[in-house]
Scaffold this motif. Structure first.
Motif, PDB file in Angstrom:
ATOM      1  N   GLN A 125      -1.154   1.889   5.440  1.00 12.92           N
ATOM      2  CA  GLN A 125      -1.425   0.641   4.725  1.00 12.92           C
ATOM      3  C   GLN A 125      -0.564   0.619   3.450  1.00 12.92           C
ATOM      4  O   GLN A 125      -0.987   1.068   2.392  1.00 12.92           O
ATOM      5  N   ARG A 162      -2.142   5.186   2.573  1.00 11.21           N
ATOM      6  CA  ARG A 162      -0.993   4.355   2.209  1.00 11.21           C
ATOM      7  C   ARG A 162       0.208   4.601   3.115  1.00 11.21           C
ATOM      8  O   ARG A 162       1.115   3.768   3.177  1.00 11.21           O
ATOM      9  N   GLN A 165       0.281  -1.625   1.449  1.00 13.07           N
ATOM     10  CA  GLN A 165      -0.186  -2.451   0.329  1.00 13.07           C
ATOM     11  C   GLN A 165      -1.530  -1.967  -0.211  1.00 13.07           C
ATOM     12  O   GLN A 165      -2.281  -2.745  -0.803  1.00 13.07           O
ATOM     13  N   ALA A 209       0.721  -0.669  -8.001  1.00 12.78           N
ATOM     14  CA  ALA A 209      -0.143  -1.803  -7.673  1.00 12.78           C
ATOM     15  C   ALA A 209      -0.646  -2.487  -8.942  1.00 12.78           C
ATOM     16  O   ALA A 209      -0.704  -3.718  -9.017  1.00 12.78           O
ATOM     17  N   GLY A 249      -2.178  -9.967  -1.647  1.00 16.41           N
ATOM     18  CA  GLY A 249      -1.778  -9.284  -0.423  1.00 16.41           C
ATOM     19  C   GLY A 249      -2.065  -7.800  -0.380  1.00 16.41           C
ATOM     20  O   GLY A 249      -1.603  -7.102   0.534  1.00 16.41           O
ATOM     21  N   TYR A 250      -2.840  -7.279  -1.332  1.00 18.37           N
ATOM     22  CA  TYR A 250      -3.169  -5.854  -1.357  1.00 18.37           C
ATOM     23  C   TYR A 250      -4.493  -5.592  -0.633  1.00 18.37           C
ATOM     24  O   TYR A 250      -5.284  -6.512  -0.403  1.00 18.37           O
ATOM     25  N   ALA A 271      -3.990  -0.746  -2.746  1.00 21.30           N
ATOM     26  CA  ALA A 271      -4.033  -0.816  -4.205  1.00 21.30           C
ATOM     27  C   ALA A 271      -4.982   0.211  -4.804  1.00 21.30           C
ATOM     28  O   ALA A 271      -4.680   0.834  -5.822  1.00 21.30           O
TER      29      ALA A 271
END
Length: 311
Positions: free
Chosen positions: A129, A126, A131, A187, A215-216, A133
């Motif tokens: 990245q 994360r 996004q 998330a 968008g995750y 989840a």
């Protein structure tokens, strides 16, 4: 199972802010399995929340759980399905400000460092990245020892399979199963809870596809593995092993595939494939399985309710 290389995932995050709630959904479980899983989780400094779907042996299960501030048992008045039970756990975890949630089945088995490895890997991914989840493990079949392939789906619904057996680094995936998955609480707030209309099958599939639509991204960590088994048993048919579920479970599998077809965030090709695959699977169970009439009835009910949109 395999351990994550310490040099691969450096702890470049504030571990003191991490609070992990592990949700186990139970229904007529083997109590020893849940006790073993619960102990394994608490030894990794994580909280255990067992949400029971009105099991026949719920009183024995609750009485045998260790008395600990890190273990909570919630008894539901009837079997409302895995999605609702997971949502009860999610609501509890979010209300109590847990940062991460890990979902487990009642027969899950984990290594002594499973949660710590997954949290470390999650936070490392994360950092790049934003996004992210959810993060799932790789799975090995309990009975036959083969590695389950991870399915990736493009926006048109075309599938590719990823073999995790010789992979070292975490990678993006379209779908992961809920058992063993680590999900960020923030998330979940943004994507929403599990869709309770599904009751049991395709709950995780729908949620993953909804996450992507918002968008995750979802990743798999191939260095962390879990044992898993699909179905109560299997039929050997030529070179294939066909999973065998109860007629009760097969009803939801067939019905819910039609529900996927009506959802805008689910690729049409994927839903059509699941419908066709389930019909063929059901025919195999009717021809070669036991309880043939039970499978005929579940096929009829699944088709009728799926086509009519009856939840």
């Amino acid at each position: 199972m395999n351990s994550t290389n310490e040099g691969t995932h450096k702890k470049n995050f504030d571990a003191t802010r991490i609070k992990v709630c592990c949700i186990i959904v139970s229904f007529n479980p083997q109590i020893e399995n849940i006790l073993h899983l619960t102990l394994g989780i608490t030894e990794q400094d994580s909280f255990v929340l067992i949400v029971d779907n009105d099991s026949r042996n719920h009183q024995e299960l609750e009485s045998r759980l260790p008395k600990s501030a890190n273990i909570k048992f919630i008894q539901l008045p009837n079997n409302t399905g895995i999605a609702h039970a997971q949502n009860v756990g999610i609501e509890y975890a979010l209300f109590n400000k847990y940062t991460h949630i890990v979902f487990f089945d009642q027969d899950s088995t984990i290594d002594s460092d499973f949660i710590r490895q997954q949290v470390t890997a999650f936070e490392h991914i994360r950092s790049v990245q934003l996004q992210l989840a959810a993060l799932g493990p790789a799975f090995v079949d309990k009975k036959h020892g083969f590695h389950y392939k991870i399915v990736n789906i493009d926006r048109h619904g075309r599938r590719t399979k990823i073999d995790t057996q010789h992979m070292q680094q975490p990678f993006a995936a379209s779908l992961i199963i809920s058992s063993g998955s680590l999900v960020a609480a923030d998330a979940l707030r943004a994507i929403g809870p599990m869709d309770e209309r599904f009751f049991i099958d395709y709950v995780d599939t729908e949620w993953c596809l909804r996450a992507h639509a918002k968008g995750y991204v979802i990743f798999v960590n191939p260095q962390v593995q879990m044992l898993h088994a699909i179905g109560d048993n299997s039929l050997k048919l030529l070179k294939w092993r066909v999973p065998v579920h109860s007629a009760f479970r097969r009803y939801y599998r067939i019905r819910n595939a039609f529900f996927l077809l009506k959802m805008p965030h689910v690729p049409t090709l994927l839903a059509l494939r699941e419908i066709a695959f389930n019909l063929v699977h059901q025919l195999v169970l009717i021809l070669f399985g036991h309880n043939k009439m039970g499978y005929v009835r579940s096929l009829w009910r699944g088709l009728k309710d799926g086509l009519n949109g009856k939840y």
